[in-house]
Design an enzyme around this catalytic site. Sequence first.
Site, mmCIF file in Angstrom:
data_model
loop_
_atom_site.group_PDB
_atom_site.id
_atom_site.type_symbol
_atom_site.label_atom_id
_atom_site.label_comp_id
_atom_site.label_asym_id
_atom_site.label_seq_id
_atom_site.Cartn_x
_atom_site.Cartn_y
_atom_site.Cartn_z
ATOM 1 C CD GLU A 264 -23.746 -14.853 -7.269
ATOM 2 O OE1 GLU A 264 -22.942 -14.383 -8.101
ATOM 3 O OE2 GLU A 264 -24.290 -15.962 -7.409
ATOM 4 C CD GLU B 25 -24.058 -16.935 -14.251
ATOM 5 O OE1 GLU B 25 -23.688 -17.882 -13.524
ATOM 6 O OE2 GLU B 25 -24.309 -15.795 -13.809
#
Length: 942
Positions: free
Chosen positions: A59, A137
Amino acid sequence: MIHKSTIDKRAFKSVTLSNSLLCLLISDPETEKSAAALNVDVGSLEDPVDRMGLAHFCEHMLFMGTDKYPNENEYQQYISKNAGSTNAFTSELNTNFFFSVANQALEGALDRFAQFFICPLFSDSCTEREMKAVDSEYNMNLQNDFWRKFQLFHNASLPGSQYNKFMIGNLKTLQFEDTRARLQEFHNRYYSANVMKLVIYGSQSIETLEGWAHSYFETIQNKNLTSPSYNIMPFNQTNLGQLIKYVPIKNQDYLELIYILDYLYPHYRSCPGKYLSHLIGHEGENSLLSLLIKEDLAQELSSGPSNTMKQFSDMSIRIKLTQKGLQQYLKVIQYVQEYIELLKQKGPQEWIFKEIQAIKKLEFDFLEKGDPFNYVCTLASRMQLYPIEDILRSPYLMEQYQPELIQQITNQLTGDRLIIFLSSQTFSNQLGNKEEYFGTEYSQVKFSEEITTVFQKAGETISPQLNLPPQNIYIPKHTNVLPQQNGLPQFPELIWQNEQSDLWFKQDDRFQVPKTVIQLRINTVEVGYGKLSKTEAIAKIWQALLKNHVREFNYLAEMAKIDASLQLAANGLEISINGFSDSISRFVLGMFQKIISFKPEGYQDQYESTFVKITQDLENFKRSQPYQQVHSLISVLLREGSSFETQELLDQLTNITFNDVVHFSSNFLKRCRFEWLIMGNLVKQDAIEIVEKSLQLFKAKTLKYEQVLQIRPVMLNQKEVCNYTYYLNEPTETNSGIVVHYQIGKPDLRTQLFNDILQTIMKTPFFAQLRTTEQLGYAVFSLLSDVRGVAGFTFLIQSNVKCPNYVQDRIRTFINKDLNKLISEMSEKDFEEFKNAVKVQLLEKDYSLIKESARMWNEVQKHQRLFDRRVQQLNILEGIKLSEVQEYFKNHLIEQTKQFEIHAISPTHKQDQEGIKSESVIFNSADKFKKQHVLYPDYYYQ
């Protein structure tokens, strides 16, 4: 036919392209923003076991250049220049990409967007850098209790099942020599047109949108894939009936019961899960939560079903415990199961189903528009599940009352289908296990005999305080809309005023929905509110007790789609009410009466647990994400009045007694000023009547306009850099937070446009340089800030790789070199594009009554009442020259700067921070910092 709400004027059409890609096209001639989303029917459950996080990594990589548009920032730059936004997410089953953009730029955006799925580059240089972004992240989520419990739940599934995976990814799971090849393999294997769903939303005609869908998306390859399916249940009798205890990051005690149920999706028209969660999660009279609160066992409860793996569903009951509730968690489980047994014994009730059905139908029939950006994202995800004709109404459908099905699912809420999570910091160093990815301390055991006995005996004696809820008196009896009139005022008008109160009013002339919005600010200066930190701490306890006092009364209204909130504000109390007009007319005075009748003495038995809750909430602020901490501190540190540091409030809590709360409650609203905004489906006299009757209830003495507490911004000195530094005490925190704030001053309409243009220019290159290229952290933002009318530019980064002193130097290097060069060498053509992006934002229409009222309320609260602000700014915008903005930027961000820094330093960065010299003037006390600076006036109360 696609079913849409009665007030929806947009055109909808579904088409299937020759490559089997299903598209939903939405034509909205009124929109100023277009949007699109594409959902791929593959998610993290398809990660290879030796490359966990690969779906999420894929992604990320699709943003980083394609064969047709190889520049890795091309897509982001194009969207940003055209007033848009982008985002994407990877879930267990889906990957969703979406954007918004100015109408005239939609075709170009679709062209760039489609290339993600046709010919992504997956370049070597980007692969290495973006892998670090995924790792950042992951590091950002290490201190997140949601992710910690999420991982424990996945780990509790059967070893070897598709559900038993780590889904974010990090360097440990992704950093291998063949990662780029594995990315290409994953994309080739799972990204096929026939498992994708596309939504395009624009102002153009359906025919134009359909043409673009064919032109840009028909070349996505159709590999005729079958969507992933899962045959092995991850939970069975070998791993159900387990108690998992764990130590959270935040000091909060939770009990969560997760029941594994049959797959509910096929029953989306009858919604047995929705019926049950409505009852279990009820907060009104006779409810499970009311009993738990009365016995001081819990403070909050939520319940809801979810569908997983297209294979099973679960019903989660999540309860925030008091200290007593933690000690007696078996009693809490007992009451939960007693309520479930009550539902089994009483059986499904058609009147309850019809009540929920009626509310859902009303909600859909008068569903106003939402932000296109989020709307397309939601619809693309829904398209993977629901028939296209139900795609708009699926969350609101309750067509078929099936009592046998409801009873069947209710009967599945048993101990042998259950996993229980119990979390508390009191378990620290007692549980014996450490989870691999998040380091969570936990234990996992089969239910003890004590727990098993609770389930066996739950039906024998059911507390008499538990019962079905009362009928909902706030469901609208009618949904009449006032007839449209010519000549209604376009903006709110001051229609009623006295020394104590102002009423601004606007009858709806646009949305034609049977809804009303009431905004009320009650200003007070009594008992030192806004000036004394002790009073602020007392107010937090008072507010929590008051919310419990009105909870049962308000909850029925909430179920009837009346949103009523009550919050402490900078200089008083703010009350917001919106919903169906007929319901509000019967609710609003009752709510005010409940507020006025509140006496803390009636809740003394809950004082101790409420005191603990407020203490924990303040302590937990220090455990929130560092970037969230430093961002919220901007207004605390740069404002004098109603601005207190967390530690200051915690220190004051130790001096507070119950009698202090009683004294506060008796005096807080003795002398007030009321400011109202009422908008929607009512006439002037209705609004005046609400205000007059309310003032009769409050019976407060008058606080004059000039007596309202002044909240004044701190004026920074030119060419001085002030720094507020503090250390994060959580030993496992690896992230630091950094703010560099450039104070500008009070803008007028023209200079506010300078600020908007500059923010539009700098947003994408700041992100691209410091996150994408330098990989300084995952959370990287540039923001336009407003501190009580004083504007500023805020640069915000959370970093797990570098200390604040290093990061702030990189921020300034970007501003002084990269951004300075970009702006000083900018062409007139590029400048006009950025101006046009601001123009699009100004032209953007309010898409709902709530959205319009929020904008108008902002003007009322600032006492500027420039309700036509956007019209005035549009007239000014055309005349703004590039040279003006260049000079403005040079003055405020290069030469005559007023700078303020906030550093939240993690334990891992302490040594590096101290090793880098800083030229800033460092403060460790907000009070000392404020005393050394002069103050601006309060621009909201001049």
